[in-house]
Enzyme design. Sequence first.
Site, PDB file in Angstrom:
ATOM      1  N   ASP A  91       0.872  -1.169   0.000  1.00 32.14           N
ATOM      2  CA  ASP A  91       0.000   0.000   0.000  1.00 32.14           C
ATOM      3  C   ASP A  91       0.906   1.215   0.000  1.00 32.14           C
ATOM      4  O   ASP A  91       2.046   1.146   0.456  1.00 32.14           O
ATOM      5  CB  ASP A  91      -0.914   0.008   1.234  1.00 32.14           C
ATOM      6  CG  ASP A  91      -2.067   0.995   1.076  1.00 32.14           C
ATOM      7  OD1 ASP A  91      -1.817   2.211   1.171  1.00 32.14           O
ATOM      8  OD2 ASP A  91      -3.200   0.549   0.849  1.00 32.14           O
ATOM      9  N   VAL A 132      -8.016  -1.912  -4.748  1.00 36.55           N
ATOM     10  CA  VAL A 132      -8.162  -0.481  -4.470  1.00 36.55           C
ATOM     11  C   VAL A 132      -9.600  -0.058  -4.713  1.00 36.55           C
ATOM     12  O   VAL A 132     -10.450  -0.857  -5.103  1.00 36.55           O
ATOM     13  CB  VAL A 132      -7.196   0.379  -5.338  1.00 36.55           C
ATOM     14  CG1 VAL A 132      -5.752   0.015  -5.043  1.00 36.55           C
ATOM     15  CG2 VAL A 132      -7.504   0.249  -6.808  1.00 36.55           C
ATOM     16  N   GLU A 152     -13.057   1.385  -6.243  1.00 36.01           N
ATOM     17  CA  GLU A 152     -13.702   1.047  -7.509  1.00 36.01           C
ATOM     18  C   GLU A 152     -13.673   2.240  -8.469  1.00 36.01           C
ATOM     19  O   GLU A 152     -14.707   2.829  -8.775  1.00 36.01           O
ATOM     20  CB  GLU A 152     -15.147   0.586  -7.271  1.00 36.01           C
ATOM     21  CG  GLU A 152     -15.260  -0.817  -6.724  1.00 36.01           C
ATOM     22  CD  GLU A 152     -14.867  -1.884  -7.724  1.00 36.01           C
ATOM     23  OE1 GLU A 152     -15.618  -2.127  -8.682  1.00 36.01           O
ATOM     24  OE2 GLU A 152     -13.786  -2.464  -7.559  1.00 36.01           O
ATOM     25  N   LYS A 185      -7.581   1.895 -11.193  1.00 36.27           N
ATOM     26  CA  LYS A 185      -7.225   0.503 -11.454  1.00 36.27           C
ATOM     27  C   LYS A 185      -6.352   0.376 -12.710  1.00 36.27           C
ATOM     28  O   LYS A 185      -5.357  -0.344 -12.714  1.00 36.27           O
ATOM     29  CB  LYS A 185      -8.467  -0.375 -11.567  1.00 36.27           C
ATOM     30  CG  LYS A 185      -9.157  -0.582 -10.220  1.00 36.27           C
ATOM     31  CD  LYS A 185     -10.357  -1.486 -10.348  1.00 36.27           C
ATOM     32  CE  LYS A 185     -11.082  -1.660  -9.036  1.00 36.27           C
ATOM     33  NZ  LYS A 185     -10.398  -2.499  -8.061  1.00 36.27           N
ATOM     34  N   SER A 197     -16.006  -5.546  -8.587  1.00 39.55           N
ATOM     35  CA  SER A 197     -17.343  -6.108  -8.724  1.00 39.55           C
ATOM     36  C   SER A 197     -18.135  -5.399  -9.811  1.00 39.55           C
ATOM     37  O   SER A 197     -19.224  -5.826 -10.161  1.00 39.55           O
ATOM     38  CB  SER A 197     -18.098  -6.009  -7.394  1.00 39.55           C
ATOM     39  OG  SER A 197     -18.193  -4.660  -6.990  1.00 39.55           O
ATOM     40  N   HIS A 218     -13.591 -11.462  -7.007  1.00 38.66           N
ATOM     41  CA  HIS A 218     -14.339 -10.618  -6.081  1.00 38.66           C
ATOM     42  C   HIS A 218     -14.418 -11.322  -4.743  1.00 38.66           C
ATOM     43  O   HIS A 218     -14.879 -12.456  -4.657  1.00 38.66           O
ATOM     44  CB  HIS A 218     -15.734 -10.297  -6.603  1.00 38.66           C
ATOM     45  CG  HIS A 218     -16.465  -9.350  -5.716  1.00 38.66           C
ATOM     46  ND1 HIS A 218     -16.065  -8.046  -5.527  1.00 38.66           N
ATOM     47  CD2 HIS A 218     -17.544  -9.519  -4.948  1.00 38.66           C
ATOM     48  CE1 HIS A 218     -16.888  -7.452  -4.690  1.00 38.66           C
ATOM     49  NE2 HIS A 218     -17.795  -8.335  -4.318  1.00 38.66           N
ATOM     50  N   ASN A 265     -16.967  -9.519   1.866  1.00 35.08           N
ATOM     51  CA  ASN A 265     -16.538  -9.030   3.161  1.00 35.08           C
ATOM     52  C   ASN A 265     -17.777  -8.825   4.017  1.00 35.08           C
ATOM     53  O   ASN A 265     -18.552  -7.924   3.723  1.00 35.08           O
ATOM     54  CB  ASN A 265     -15.752  -7.739   3.018  1.00 35.08           C
ATOM     55  CG  ASN A 265     -15.074  -7.335   4.311  1.00 35.08           C
ATOM     56  OD1 ASN A 265     -15.018  -8.102   5.247  1.00 35.08           O
ATOM     57  ND2 ASN A 265     -14.578  -6.126   4.340  1.00 35.08           N
TER      58      ASN A 265
END
Length: 133
Positions: free
Chosen positions: A7, A64, A66, A71, A93, A114, A117
């Site tokens: 990160d 990261v 969406e 991305k 997703s 995907h 969580n």
Amino acid sequence: MKVLLQDSRQSALDAGVENIAKSLSRFCKKGKISEEVAKSSLAGVTTMVDIKALEPAEFVIEAVTESENVKKAIFQSLDQITIPDAILASNTSSISITRIANATSRPEKVVGMHFMNPPPPPFLPPPPLFRYH
């Protein structure tokens, strides 16, 4: 298993390792894993701020926000940094894997995944893995 957790912010890495440790502790308390497994799992996690440290990785999972632009920028960097045979996965997703893959020179090595969580119970099958065609 060796896991490289990357990160751009050390605080995010510290929080991530803390969350992993808490999850492993819960699994121990429930009898799902032994303390030995938990300790060795946590010992296998290495954190880093520099994305270039991912160079030797054979499998990279991006997770990261969406944002297609974010991305794509990350995948362009990963394309330059990682070994040619590395599989690059996006935890998305809603964004087209094809568009993310086309931001690299190796779209055939880009997959979508995907993660739920919280994760589903172990008796459920893992989420499908999608490949670029």
